[in-house]
Scaffold this motif. Structure first.
Motif, PDB file in Angstrom:
ATOM      1  N   ALA A 299      57.505  -9.208  71.112  1.00 31.89           N
ATOM      2  CA  ALA A 299      57.439  -7.821  71.570  1.00 31.89           C
ATOM      3  C   ALA A 299      56.338  -7.110  70.820  1.00 31.89           C
ATOM      4  CB  ALA A 299      58.774  -7.115  71.337  1.00 31.89           C
ATOM      5  N   LEU A 300      55.911  -5.985  71.371  1.00 32.05           N
ATOM      6  CA  LEU A 300      54.886  -5.178  70.733  1.00 32.05           C
ATOM      7  C   LEU A 300      55.340  -3.731  70.676  1.00 32.05           C
ATOM      8  CD1 LEU A 300      51.171  -5.397  70.704  1.00 32.05           C
ATOM      9  CD2 LEU A 300      52.074  -3.256  71.607  1.00 32.05           C
ATOM     10  N   ILE A 301      55.264  -3.142  69.482  1.00 31.70           N
ATOM     11  CA  ILE A 301      55.604  -1.736  69.263  1.00 31.70           C
ATOM     12  C   ILE A 301      54.313  -0.985  68.953  1.00 31.70           C
ATOM     13  CG2 ILE A 301      57.069  -0.130  68.013  1.00 31.70           C
ATOM     14  CD1 ILE A 301      58.552  -2.405  69.575  1.00 31.70           C
ATOM     15  N   SER A 302      54.088   0.097  69.669  1.00 23.93           N
ATOM     16  CA  SER A 302      52.829   0.821  69.542  1.00 23.93           C
ATOM     17  C   SER A 302      52.737   1.564  68.219  1.00 23.93           C
ATOM     18  CB  SER A 302      52.660   1.791  70.702  1.00 23.93           C
ATOM     19  OG  SER A 302      53.766   2.668  70.800  1.00 23.93           O
ATOM     20  N   GLN A 303      51.556   1.561  67.653  1.00 22.94           N
ATOM     21  CA  GLN A 303      51.272   2.201  66.368  1.00 22.94           C
ATOM     22  C   GLN A 303      51.149   3.711  66.541  1.00 22.94           C
ATOM     23  OE1 GLN A 303      46.934   1.703  65.259  1.00 22.94           O
ATOM     24  NE2 GLN A 303      46.945   0.490  67.152  1.00 22.94           N
ATOM     25  N   LEU A 304      51.145   4.410  65.426  1.00 27.36           N
ATOM     26  CA  LEU A 304      50.803   5.826  65.406  1.00 27.36           C
ATOM     27  C   LEU A 304      49.288   5.929  65.291  1.00 27.36           C
ATOM     28  CD1 LEU A 304      51.397   8.838  65.232  1.00 27.36           C
ATOM     29  CD2 LEU A 304      51.761   8.561  62.772  1.00 27.36           C
ATOM     30  N   ALA A 305      48.658   6.335  66.380  1.00 29.34           N
ATOM     31  CA  ALA A 305      47.203   6.470  66.414  1.00 29.34           C
ATOM     32  C   ALA A 305      46.852   7.536  67.441  1.00 29.34           C
ATOM     33  CB  ALA A 305      46.546   5.133  66.775  1.00 29.34           C
ATOM     34  N   PRO A 306      45.711   8.188  67.285  1.00 30.70           N
ATOM     35  CA  PRO A 306      45.326   9.221  68.253  1.00 30.70           C
ATOM     36  C   PRO A 306      45.280   8.677  69.680  1.00 30.70           C
ATOM     37  CG  PRO A 306      43.899   9.297  66.323  1.00 30.70           C
ATOM     38  CD  PRO A 306      44.734   8.063  66.196  1.00 30.70           C
ATOM     39  N   GLN A 307      45.848   9.436  70.608  1.00 30.55           N
ATOM     40  CA  GLN A 307      45.822   9.116  72.035  1.00 30.55           C
ATOM     41  C   GLN A 307      46.504   7.792  72.378  1.00 30.55           C
ATOM     42  OE1 GLN A 307      44.466  11.355  74.331  1.00 30.55           O
ATOM     43  NE2 GLN A 307      44.267  12.661  72.520  1.00 30.55           N
ATOM     44  N   ARG A 308      47.413   7.297  71.511  1.00 26.23           N
ATOM     45  CA  ARG A 308      48.013   5.987  71.789  1.00 26.23           C
ATOM     46  C   ARG A 308      48.914   6.066  73.009  1.00 26.23           C
ATOM     47  NH1 ARG A 308      47.474   1.621  73.041  1.00 26.23           N
ATOM     48  NH2 ARG A 308      48.484  -0.238  72.246  1.00 26.23           N
ATOM     49  N   ARG A 309      48.620   5.231  73.962  1.00 24.70           N
ATOM     50  CA  ARG A 309      49.395   5.122  75.195  1.00 24.70           C
ATOM     51  C   ARG A 309      49.118   3.755  75.791  1.00 24.70           C
ATOM     52  NH1 ARG A 309      45.832   9.336  78.925  1.00 24.70           N
ATOM     53  NH2 ARG A 309      43.793   8.453  78.415  1.00 24.70           N
ATOM     54  N   ALA A 310      50.075   3.270  76.575  1.00 26.43           N
ATOM     55  CA  ALA A 310      49.904   1.953  77.180  1.00 26.43           C
ATOM     56  C   ALA A 310      48.797   1.980  78.222  1.00 26.43           C
ATOM     57  CB  ALA A 310      51.213   1.493  77.805  1.00 26.43           C
ATOM     58  N   ASN A 311      48.788   3.021  79.031  1.00 23.77           N
ATOM     59  CA  ASN A 311      47.722   3.223  79.994  1.00 23.77           C
ATOM     60  C   ASN A 311      47.733   4.685  80.409  1.00 23.77           C
ATOM     61  OD1 ASN A 311      49.658   3.515  82.192  1.00 23.77           O
ATOM     62  ND2 ASN A 311      49.846   1.289  82.160  1.00 23.77           N
ATOM     63  N   MET A 312      46.815   5.037  81.310  1.00 21.62           N
ATOM     64  CA  MET A 312      46.640   6.442  81.661  1.00 21.62           C
ATOM     65  C   MET A 312      47.918   7.110  82.126  1.00 21.62           C
ATOM     66  SD  MET A 312      44.597   7.993  84.915  1.00 21.62           S
ATOM     67  CE  MET A 312      45.840   7.309  86.008  1.00 21.62           C
ATOM     68  N   SER A 313      48.689   6.413  82.939  1.00 25.44           N
ATOM     69  CA  SER A 313      49.802   7.079  83.622  1.00 25.44           C
ATOM     70  C   SER A 313      51.165   6.575  83.181  1.00 25.44           C
ATOM     71  CB  SER A 313      49.655   6.919  85.135  1.00 25.44           C
ATOM     72  OG  SER A 313      49.484   5.565  85.486  1.00 25.44           O
ATOM     73  N   THR A 314      51.249   6.038  81.944  1.00 26.99           N
ATOM     74  CA  THR A 314      52.581   5.721  81.425  1.00 26.99           C
ATOM     75  C   THR A 314      53.478   6.939  81.602  1.00 26.99           C
ATOM     76  OG1 THR A 314      51.579   4.253  79.802  1.00 26.99           O
ATOM     77  CG2 THR A 314      53.862   4.940  79.430  1.00 26.99           C
ATOM     78  N   PHE A 315      53.022   8.048  81.051  1.00 24.89           N
ATOM     79  CA  PHE A 315      53.594   9.368  81.345  1.00 24.89           C
ATOM     80  C   PHE A 315      52.424  10.340  81.432  1.00 24.89           C
ATOM     81  CE2 PHE A 315      57.030   7.418  78.664  1.00 24.89           C
ATOM     82  CZ  PHE A 315      57.920   7.196  79.703  1.00 24.89           C
ATOM     83  N   TYR A 316      52.400  11.137  82.465  1.00 25.39           N
ATOM     84  CA  TYR A 316      51.335  12.127  82.606  1.00 25.39           C
ATOM     85  C   TYR A 316      51.636  13.341  81.724  1.00 25.39           C
ATOM     86  CZ  TYR A 316      49.336   9.709  86.645  1.00 25.39           C
ATOM     87  OH  TYR A 316      48.734   8.786  87.478  1.00 25.39           O
ATOM     88  N   GLY A 317      50.612  14.119  81.432  1.00 30.34           N
ATOM     89  CA  GLY A 317      50.788  15.364  80.699  1.00 30.34           C
ATOM     90  C   GLY A 317      50.291  15.282  79.282  1.00 30.34           C
ATOM     91  N   ALA A 318      50.171  16.446  78.659  1.00 32.83           N
ATOM     92  CA  ALA A 318      49.644  16.532  77.297  1.00 32.83           C
ATOM     93  C   ALA A 318      50.528  15.799  76.299  1.00 32.83           C
ATOM     94  CB  ALA A 318      49.492  17.996  76.900  1.00 32.83           C
ATOM     95  N   ASP A 319      51.843  15.677  76.606  1.00 32.01           N
ATOM     96  CA  ASP A 319      52.751  14.995  75.683  1.00 32.01           C
ATOM     97  C   ASP A 319      52.981  13.549  76.118  1.00 32.01           C
ATOM     98  OD1 ASP A 319      54.239  15.417  77.955  1.00 32.01           O
ATOM     99  OD2 ASP A 319      56.089  15.931  76.886  1.00 32.01           O
ATOM    100  N   GLY A 320      52.071  13.004  76.906  1.00 30.46           N
ATOM    101  CA  GLY A 320      52.258  11.667  77.455  1.00 30.46           C
ATOM    102  C   GLY A 320      51.917  10.537  76.509  1.00 30.46           C
ATOM    103  N   MET A 321      51.501  10.825  75.287  1.00 24.57           N
ATOM    104  CA  MET A 321      51.212   9.774  74.322  1.00 24.57           C
ATOM    105  C   MET A 321      52.521   9.171  73.814  1.00 24.57           C
ATOM    106  SD  MET A 321      48.137  10.046  74.808  1.00 24.57           S
ATOM    107  CE  MET A 321      47.121  11.318  75.550  1.00 24.57           C
ATOM    108  N   THR A 322      52.498   7.890  73.520  1.00 29.12           N
ATOM    109  CA  THR A 322      53.761   7.201  73.236  1.00 29.12           C
ATOM    110  C   THR A 322      53.668   6.246  72.049  1.00 29.12           C
ATOM    111  OG1 THR A 322      53.142   5.620  74.971  1.00 29.12           O
ATOM    112  CG2 THR A 322      54.682   7.376  75.571  1.00 29.12           C
ATOM    113  N   PRO A 323      53.283   6.725  70.870  1.00 29.11           N
ATOM    114  CA  PRO A 323      53.398   5.851  69.701  1.00 29.11           C
ATOM    115  C   PRO A 323      54.864   5.569  69.411  1.00 29.11           C
ATOM    116  CG  PRO A 323      52.933   8.110  69.033  1.00 29.11           C
ATOM    117  CD  PRO A 323      52.809   8.075  70.521  1.00 29.11           C
ATOM    118  N   GLY A 324      55.123   4.411  68.814  1.00 28.07           N
ATOM    119  CA  GLY A 324      56.490   4.080  68.436  1.00 28.07           C
ATOM    120  C   GLY A 324      57.370   3.652  69.584  1.00 28.07           C
ATOM    121  N   CYS A 325      56.768   3.188  70.674  1.00 26.81           N
ATOM    122  CA  CYS A 325      57.538   2.703  71.824  1.00 26.81           C
ATOM    123  C   CYS A 325      57.293   1.217  72.024  1.00 26.81           C
ATOM    124  CB  CYS A 325      57.152   3.464  73.092  1.00 26.81           C
ATOM    125  SG  CYS A 325      57.726   5.170  73.132  1.00 26.81           S
ATOM    126  N   LEU A 326      58.166   0.586  72.800  1.00 22.34           N
ATOM    127  CA  LEU A 326      58.003  -0.828  73.124  1.00 22.34           C
ATOM    128  C   LEU A 326      57.068  -0.940  74.317  1.00 22.34           C
ATOM    129  CD1 LEU A 326      60.649  -3.603  73.133  1.00 22.34           C
ATOM    130  CD2 LEU A 326      59.174  -3.343  75.124  1.00 22.34           C
TER     131      LEU A 326
END
Length: 860
Positions: free
Chosen positions: A79-106
């Protein structure tokens, strides 16, 4: 961590020692203990990915890891858990919006070594937005577990502490996820416990377990999760209110398997007693059928889907009870079985299916001996046989009634019956059509050689705007997109994923399609306003989004950022996609008044899309129209092509380009609109991307849904050129070619955007000017010139459609249409001055309602 990973590269003696490494956590300011298991090497571990070890990242269709993320492994899963980094997201539309960044997720989860990640994200309790830190959890190296935690402190989250722990354990085929919420404020806090995951399909809920399939069943993967109940045996409420000082901990188990049913069974077995159903799917002669689907229907009519392995076997844990089983495989009669499962016991269910029926194809290029040609096939049921559904819309090998192939030799399984079969390869090649009967258990043979009918010398077919799964807003595998492009005879297609610099070249190579299509890394920079496509660029796979910049609401900033990206490049091609022309260039603030839009934007780009996917509007006479009711009411549609003509008359020399903007294979797939670009090299593997960009910047482009149109003024001036003329007319040579499933019946010359009736030629009014065969129109027309003028020739098939080439797909009802970028005539040689004609309508502003449009157009 580098030291830890280096040690892992070498075998360690079993049960001899345990090695630990202490690293300083910058997030915690304290030492974190990493455990290296003493043995074996595939035991539980956690480490942070480094740029030197990208091969350690989980693989698969939806894999999204970059250096800095945390890799969790057990002997069963990775498995891979996302790091805390600027703009970290799996891809553009994982979740839309300004709060769509997702560090600390699977982000990724697959079976160990399978390289088959099919999940974009699992966000526990809908986790999104910044966290305080993400870091491995110190654990005893001997207990066979490894974990990563994501923590948001109360100070960083308005008094609400959040912690998500992801734990893998040897022997456990999944991840245990524990979430803790603590209210450290002086007021009540509402929290949501509901989890979110994307992109999965065919989601089913049964006995408290949520399961889902991969987007393409052929990928043979599935996921399932359930709450690990508290002491009362109850799952948490979807929304919980915490009083000051109150804490809530919830746990769930997320399993991965080769099918939704297998993953469900793993979760069910963790919840309580189960039995095991052992399936074996073969055809007569005991030959395994690995392509089968096993549908297990429960007493309450829930359908659990399983897939056999290469030996035709599947082992599924099931709660005790009676089930109905249907075993299916394309081209075979299904088999029905009754199944009884007893807790703690094994039930064996063999299934013997009939021999497979289908069609074997051998499609070649008529001009090349022993060749094999990428192509598309359609199956249409006739004489009472239903049209088959060969699979989901987003894949090449079976999408609705179509099959797209990278190779001319392929087999398509279909149910016995009667079919009309159509084979095509875009608008330059001939097509094959025949009515066939497919008999039960037999293979019908279709062997055909397609002829390249249309001479496109000096030009290549391009599409500057398409997507696959890295874009995030679609689930078409990249290989399927490449096959789709090749089957529709696109010869050059820049890689333009949403907000990710990527390169399709390795996929083209693995599919052995270098002789048929070429690419260059590029990007679609995407946000809530204007989108931009650009090429060439260089992917930086160790960076977020491959090194793509962050979209800005001001389109001028985006255009400048793309020009400067990776070093200033004036030769980099930049276009605006599906533009809102009213906002960008007329009414920036949307108040319904002309304010000039974003000043100077036109000078910062090379082109914008006058056509995107569907529609033909170049000969419409209004800038806007009211469309039929849509989502509860009429809507206003702006006609980009008409507005483009208005803008040309204002002096805005921005070129038009047409694209598919494909997000699927069937429906919103490749092939409807395309753009031919002038090229000195015609073989795809010899195409020079720099020349493509340069000629696109010059306007050397012809936009078409199929017909191939060339236009030359006075024997030399091509689309995008400007020439000096002193006389009162110019000679415009127009030539239109079509293959055997396309046709045109009108050629209209636009002079400064206006349709002069004396320059309108139709089969009805000028039959001698049109011909049968490949060349439909080949005439030199005297075009009167009264001043500075731009000229565009348009070819239309007003009484024809694209039905033969696209079958039941959305593009089929479009008309054949082709036009080119303008040729400018500087009358008198004193410099070109635009005539400012708005073609009988004001430049369109924002905020037009259906009633306003009707009044503007004089309609009731």
């Amino acid at each position: 961590m580098v030291a830890t990973m280096e040690l892992l590269k070498h075998p360690l003696p079993s049960f001899t020692f345990a090695l630990t490494t202490r690293l300083l956590s910058p997030a915690l300011g304290c030492a974190i203990l990493f455990g290296l298991p003493s043995a074996p090497l595939d035991a539980a571990e956690v480490f942070q990915a480094s740029p030197e070890a990208l091969d350690q990242l989980p693989k698969g269709k939806e894999a999204d890891g970059i250096p800095g993320d945390f890799i969790l492994r057990s002997d069963k899963v990775e498995a891979l858990i996302s790091q805390l980094a600027p703009q970290r997201r799996a891809n553009m539309s994982t979740f839309y919006g300004a709060d769509g960044m997702t560090p600390g997720c699977l982000y990724d989860l697959t079976l160990r070594g399978a390289g088959n990640d099919q999940i974009t994200i699992f966000a526990p309790s809908g986790q999104r937005g910044d966290v305080s830190y993400v870091w491995p959890v110190e654990r005893d190296v001997l207990e066979g577990t490894a974990a990563v935690e994501s923590v948001t402190s109360a100070a960083d989250n308005k008094g609400l502490y959040k912690r998500h722990e992801y734990l893998v354990r040897d022997g456990m085929q999944g991840v245990e996820i524990t979430s803790t919420f603590r209210n450290e404020s002086k007021e009540e806090k509402k929290i949501t416990t509901a989890d979110k995951w994307t992109n999965v399909t065919r989601e089913e809920k049964w006995r408290g377990i949520t399961m889902a399939d991969a987007m393409d069943p052929a990928d043979r993967a599935g996921y399932a999760y359930a709450w690990i109940s508290d002491e009362s045996g109850a799952a948490p409420a979807a929304e919980v209110t915490l009083s000051p000082g109150e804490e809530l901990t919830v746990r769930r188990f997320l399993a991965v398997g080769t099918s939704p049913a297998e993953a469900m069974g793993i979760v069910a077995a963790a919840q309580g007693p189960t039995g095991t159903a052992e399936f074996q799917v073969v055809e007569e002669g005991d030959k395994a059928i690995p392509t089968a689907t096993i549908e297990i229907t429960t007493a309450d009519r829930k359908i659990l889907v399983a897939y056999p392995d290469d030996e035709g076997k599947a082992s599924i844990a099931l709660p005790a009870g009676d089930y109905t089983v249907r075993v299916l495989d394309a081209g075979r009669a299904p088999a029905l079985h009754a199944l009884r499962v007893i807790a703690g016991e094994q039930s064996v269910l063999p299934s013997v299916l009939s021999a497979r029926s289908g069609v074997q194809f051998a499609v070649s290029d008529a001009a090349v001996k022993e060749s094999s040609l990428p192509c598309k096939v359609q199956f249409h049921g006739i004489n009472g046989t239903p049209t088959p559904d060969l699979g989901p819309e987003n894949r090449a090998h079976g999408c609705k009634e179509q099959w797209h192939s990278a190779d001319g030799n392929f087999f398509v399984p279909v149910t016995p019956g009667n079919y009309r079969v159509i084979v095509t390869r875009g608008p330059e090649y001939s097509h094959y059509a025949a009515e066939i009967e497919v008999k039960a258990g037999e293979t019908s043979m279709i062997e055909t050689a397609l002829q390249r009918m249309v001479d496109t010398s000096g030009w290549v077919a391009t599409d500057f705007h398409n997507h696959s799964t890295p874009s995030g807003d679609n689930t078409c595998k990249t290989d399927d997109r490449i096959i789709n492009l090749a089957a529709e005879h696109i010869e050059f297609a820049p890689t333009t994923e949403h907000n990710r610099i990527y390169d399709w070249a390795p996929h083209i190579g693995s599919l052995k399609l270098e002789d048929f299509i070429s690419t260059i890394p590029g990007l679609e920079l995407t946000g809530s306003g204007a989108h931009f496509n650009t090429f060439p660029l260089k992917p930086e796979p160790t960076k977020q989004d491959g090194g793509a910049p962050v979209w800005d609401p001001d389109p001028r900033i985006n255009a400048l950022a793309l020009r400067q990206l990776q070093g200033y490049n004036s030769d980099r091609y930049i276009q605006i996609n599906h533009p809102d022309l009213a906002e960008n260039f007329v009414d920036r603030d949307g108040d319904g008044a002309v304010d000039g839009g974003f000043a100077f934007l036109g000078g910062l780009i090379d082109a914008y899309e006058t056509q995107n996917y569907l529609g033909v509007g170049i000969l419409k006479k209004d800038p806007v129209e009211v469309r039929p009711p849509f989502s509860g009411g009429s809507r206003v549609k702006y006609n980009r092509e008409f507005i483009w003509l208005q803008f040309l008359n204002q002096g805005m020399r921005v070129w038009g380009v047409a694209v598919a903007d494909a997000h699927s294979v069937w429906g919103n797939g490749v092939g409807g609109w395309r753009t031919y670009v002038q090229s000195s090299k015609e073989l795809p593997k010899e195409i020079d991307p720099k020349e493509m960009a340069a000629n696109a910047q010059k306007g050397r482009m012809m936009l078409t849904t199929g017909p191939f149109l060339t236009a030359i003024v006075n024997g030399s001036a091509l689309p995008g050129d400007e020439i000096k003329v002193n006389g009162d007319k110019v000679a415009l040579a127009v030539r239109v070619q079509c293959n055997d499933w396309l046709d045109i019946d009108r050629v209209q010359i636009l002079v400064n955007g206006r349709q002069d009736e004396n320059l309108n030629f139709t089969c009805a009014t000028h039959p001698a000017m049109f011909a049968d065969g490949v060349v439909k129109f080949d005439q030199t027309i005297d075009v009167p010139i009264a001043g500075d003028t731009h000229i565009i020739a348009v070819a239309m098939g007003e009484n024809f459609t694209l039905k033969t080439g696209f079958g039941n797909s959305t593009q089929s009802e479009m008309q054949p249409c082709a036009y080119h970028n303008p040729i400018f005539i500087d009358h008198g040689g004193d410099g070109f001055t635009p005539n400012k004609d708005t073609l009988g309508h004001p430049l369109p502003v924002k905020g037009l309602t259906p009633d306003k449009v009707r009044r503007l157009l004089g309609q009731k």
